[in-house]
Design a protein around this motif. Sequence first.
Motif, PDB file in Angstrom:
ATOM      1  N   THR A 266       4.923  -2.080  -5.122  1.00 53.80           N
ATOM      2  CA  THR A 266       5.705  -3.221  -5.671  1.00 53.80           C
ATOM      3  C   THR A 266       5.904  -4.162  -4.305  1.00 53.80           C
ATOM      4  N   ALA A 267       5.309  -5.151  -4.629  1.00 55.69           N
ATOM      5  CA  ALA A 267       5.222  -6.531  -3.371  1.00 55.69           C
ATOM      6  C   ALA A 267       6.416  -7.188  -3.439  1.00 55.69           C
ATOM      7  N   GLY A 268       6.605  -7.618  -2.224  1.00 51.69           N
ATOM      8  CA  GLY A 268       8.279  -8.206  -1.700  1.00 51.69           C
ATOM      9  C   GLY A 268       7.761  -9.192  -0.624  1.00 51.69           C
ATOM     10  N   ARG A 269       8.933  -9.916  -0.112  1.00 55.05           N
ATOM     11  CA  ARG A 269       8.812 -10.789   0.913  1.00 55.05           C
ATOM     12  C   ARG A 269       9.921 -10.373   1.556  1.00 55.05           C
TER      13      ARG A 269
ATOM     14  N   GLY B 141       9.665 -14.025   5.887  1.00 54.73           N
ATOM     15  CA  GLY B 141       8.554 -14.837   5.143  1.00 54.73           C
ATOM     16  C   GLY B 141       7.367 -13.633   4.849  1.00 54.73           C
ATOM     17  N   THR B 142       7.204 -12.775   5.551  1.00 51.87           N
ATOM     18  CA  THR B 142       6.119 -11.820   5.542  1.00 51.87           C
ATOM     19  C   THR B 142       6.016 -11.187   4.150  1.00 51.87           C
ATOM     20  N   ILE B 143       4.744 -11.147   3.272  1.00 53.66           N
ATOM     21  CA  ILE B 143       4.651 -10.519   2.280  1.00 53.66           C
ATOM     22  C   ILE B 143       4.220  -8.895   2.733  1.00 53.66           C
TER      23      ILE B 143
ATOM     24  N   TRP C 172       4.427   0.992  -1.280  1.00 54.62           N
ATOM     25  CA  TRP C 172       3.751   1.964  -2.005  1.00 54.62           C
ATOM     26  C   TRP C 172       4.408   3.342  -2.165  1.00 54.62           C
ATOM     27  N   GLU C 173       4.577   4.012  -3.222  1.00 50.94           N
ATOM     28  CA  GLU C 173       5.189   5.018  -3.621  1.00 50.94           C
ATOM     29  C   GLU C 173       3.958   6.253  -3.577  1.00 50.94           C
ATOM     30  N   LEU C 174       4.224   7.126  -2.957  1.00 48.71           N
ATOM     31  CA  LEU C 174       3.221   8.383  -2.810  1.00 48.71           C
ATOM     32  C   LEU C 174       3.966   9.684  -3.404  1.00 48.71           C
TER      33      LEU C 174
ATOM     34  N   GLY D 236       4.942  14.862  10.547  1.00 47.61           N
ATOM     35  CA  GLY D 236       6.081  13.877  10.122  1.00 47.61           C
ATOM     36  C   GLY D 236       6.943  14.126   9.418  1.00 47.61           C
ATOM     37  N   ASP D 237       7.847  13.468   8.813  1.00 44.12           N
ATOM     38  CA  ASP D 237       8.975  13.505   7.791  1.00 44.12           C
ATOM     39  C   ASP D 237       8.258  14.305   6.323  1.00 44.12           C
ATOM     40  N   ASP D 238       8.601  15.529   6.348  1.00 43.88           N
ATOM     41  CA  ASP D 238       8.108  16.228   4.947  1.00 43.88           C
ATOM     42  C   ASP D 238       9.046  15.871   3.721  1.00 43.88           C
ATOM     43  N   ARG D 239       8.539  14.846   2.769  1.00 44.06           N
ATOM     44  CA  ARG D 239       9.246  14.793   1.697  1.00 44.06           C
ATOM     45  C   ARG D 239       8.277  14.875   0.391  1.00 44.06           C
ATOM     46  N   PRO D 240       8.888  15.109  -0.797  1.00 44.93           N
ATOM     47  CA  PRO D 240       8.020  15.339  -2.077  1.00 44.93           C
ATOM     48  C   PRO D 240       7.462  13.920  -2.497  1.00 44.93           C
ATOM     49  N   THR D 241       8.215  12.946  -2.053  1.00 39.96           N
ATOM     50  CA  THR D 241       7.837  11.524  -2.187  1.00 39.96           C
ATOM     51  C   THR D 241       7.804  10.737  -1.194  1.00 39.96           C
ATOM     52  N   GLN D 242       7.074   9.779  -0.825  1.00 40.36           N
ATOM     53  CA  GLN D 242       7.280   8.610   0.313  1.00 40.36           C
ATOM     54  C   GLN D 242       7.144   7.410  -0.149  1.00 40.36           C
ATOM     55  N   VAL D 243       7.828   6.484   0.381  1.00 35.63           N
ATOM     56  CA  VAL D 243       7.672   5.041   0.261  1.00 35.63           C
ATOM     57  C   VAL D 243       7.183   4.387   1.538  1.00 35.63           C
ATOM     58  N   VAL D 244       5.709   3.797   1.640  1.00 41.58           N
ATOM     59  CA  VAL D 244       5.168   3.455   2.640  1.00 41.58           C
ATOM     60  C   VAL D 244       5.260   1.980   2.461  1.00 41.58           C
ATOM     61  N   ARG D 245       5.849   1.062   3.422  1.00 41.95           N
ATOM     62  CA  ARG D 245       5.667  -0.483   3.374  1.00 41.95           C
ATOM     63  C   ARG D 245       4.492  -0.709   4.339  1.00 41.95           C
ATOM     64  N   LEU D 246       3.570  -1.294   3.622  1.00 41.79           N
ATOM     65  CA  LEU D 246       2.452  -1.986   4.397  1.00 41.79           C
ATOM     66  C   LEU D 246       2.156  -3.518   4.276  1.00 41.79           C
ATOM     67  N   PRO D 247       1.970  -3.955   5.468  1.00 38.42           N
ATOM     68  CA  PRO D 247       1.989  -5.578   5.184  1.00 38.42           C
ATOM     69  C   PRO D 247       0.840  -6.014   4.364  1.00 38.42           C
ATOM     70  N   GLY D 248       1.001  -7.003   3.611  1.00 44.20           N
ATOM     71  CA  GLY D 248       0.145  -7.676   2.647  1.00 44.20           C
ATOM     72  C   GLY D 248       0.177  -7.294   1.285  1.00 44.20           C
ATOM     73  N   GLY D 249      -0.297  -8.075   0.322  1.00 42.11           N
ATOM     74  CA  GLY D 249       0.281  -7.666  -0.989  1.00 42.11           C
ATOM     75  C   GLY D 249      -0.168  -9.214  -1.787  1.00 42.11           C
ATOM     76  N   VAL D 250       0.161  -9.215  -3.186  1.00 40.01           N
ATOM     77  CA  VAL D 250       0.322 -10.566  -3.994  1.00 40.01           C
ATOM     78  C   VAL D 250       1.560 -10.253  -4.676  1.00 40.01           C
ATOM     79  N   LEU D 251       2.345 -11.472  -4.549  1.00 42.12           N
ATOM     80  CA  LEU D 251       3.575 -11.501  -5.410  1.00 42.12           C
ATOM     81  C   LEU D 251       3.242 -12.034  -6.645  1.00 42.12           C
ATOM     82  N   PRO D 252       4.378 -11.642  -7.996  1.00 42.23           N
ATOM     83  CA  PRO D 252       4.064 -12.084  -8.864  1.00 42.23           C
ATOM     84  C   PRO D 252       3.867 -13.569  -9.234  1.00 42.23           C
ATOM     85  N   ASN D 253       4.175 -14.279  -8.542  1.00 43.29           N
ATOM     86  CA  ASN D 253       3.910 -15.875  -8.340  1.00 43.29           C
ATOM     87  C   ASN D 253       2.495 -16.027  -8.093  1.00 43.29           C
ATOM     88  N   GLY D 254       1.838 -15.165  -7.517  1.00 41.19           N
ATOM     89  CA  GLY D 254       0.400 -15.647  -6.946  1.00 41.19           C
ATOM     90  C   GLY D 254       0.435 -15.686  -5.345  1.00 41.19           C
TER      91      GLY D 254
END
Length: 202
Positions: free
Chosen positions: A59-62, A66-68, A72-74, A82-100
């Motif tokens: 899921t992309a956001g800003r 203003g950084t996009i 990413w959910e794993l 590191g932190d051992d969890r059954p799911t991880q949400v990793v926020r990486l810089p970059g992506g494309v928003l719904p408006n393009g």
Amino acid sequence: MRATLLLALTVGTVLGAALPAFFPSLGATSRAGTAVLMGLEEVFGHSDLVVEGRVIAGTAGRDADGTIYTDWELDVERTFWGDDRPTQVVRLPGGVLPNGDGLLLPGVPRLAVGEDVVLLLGETSRAGLRMPIGLGQGKYRVVRHLDGSRTAVGAAGGATYVDGERVRRMPGGRRLGYAELVARLEAASQARAATAGEGDDR
């Protein structure tokens, strides 16, 4: 859309130069699409989180600056460090928003929903972002073959790497046996844990 992507490439280049400010823990290991060439164990040593899993959502956001970014959910199969969890949400810089609108950072590997990956990630920045250590050196895509075997494909392409006094571009798609990758990561984890334990005894 073409103009938007060209703008994203330009912004990505500019932001890439500022990456050390966003990620002070990177030091000299990567900046502006350039990274120090490291061995797998060295990449592991710089990592705050090392996981294997399947990408199940992106899921992309800003952010407020203003950084996009993309969250990413794993679905985590294994945590090497590191932190051992059954799911991880990793926020990486970059992506494309719904408006393009989009942001593409030079050398930063991209993820895809449904992809099986091993990620070696740095600490979370003040903005909540993580970076793969050594840019593409911090991501392997796990490919499953018809015979049941698996191969780990590196994502080191798209950046310039400093190797001693030499500067060179690395082709993407470097292959490593999956079993070898796992064995080396497990050994690196055990060695790092033992070193940390010795430090606690002092």
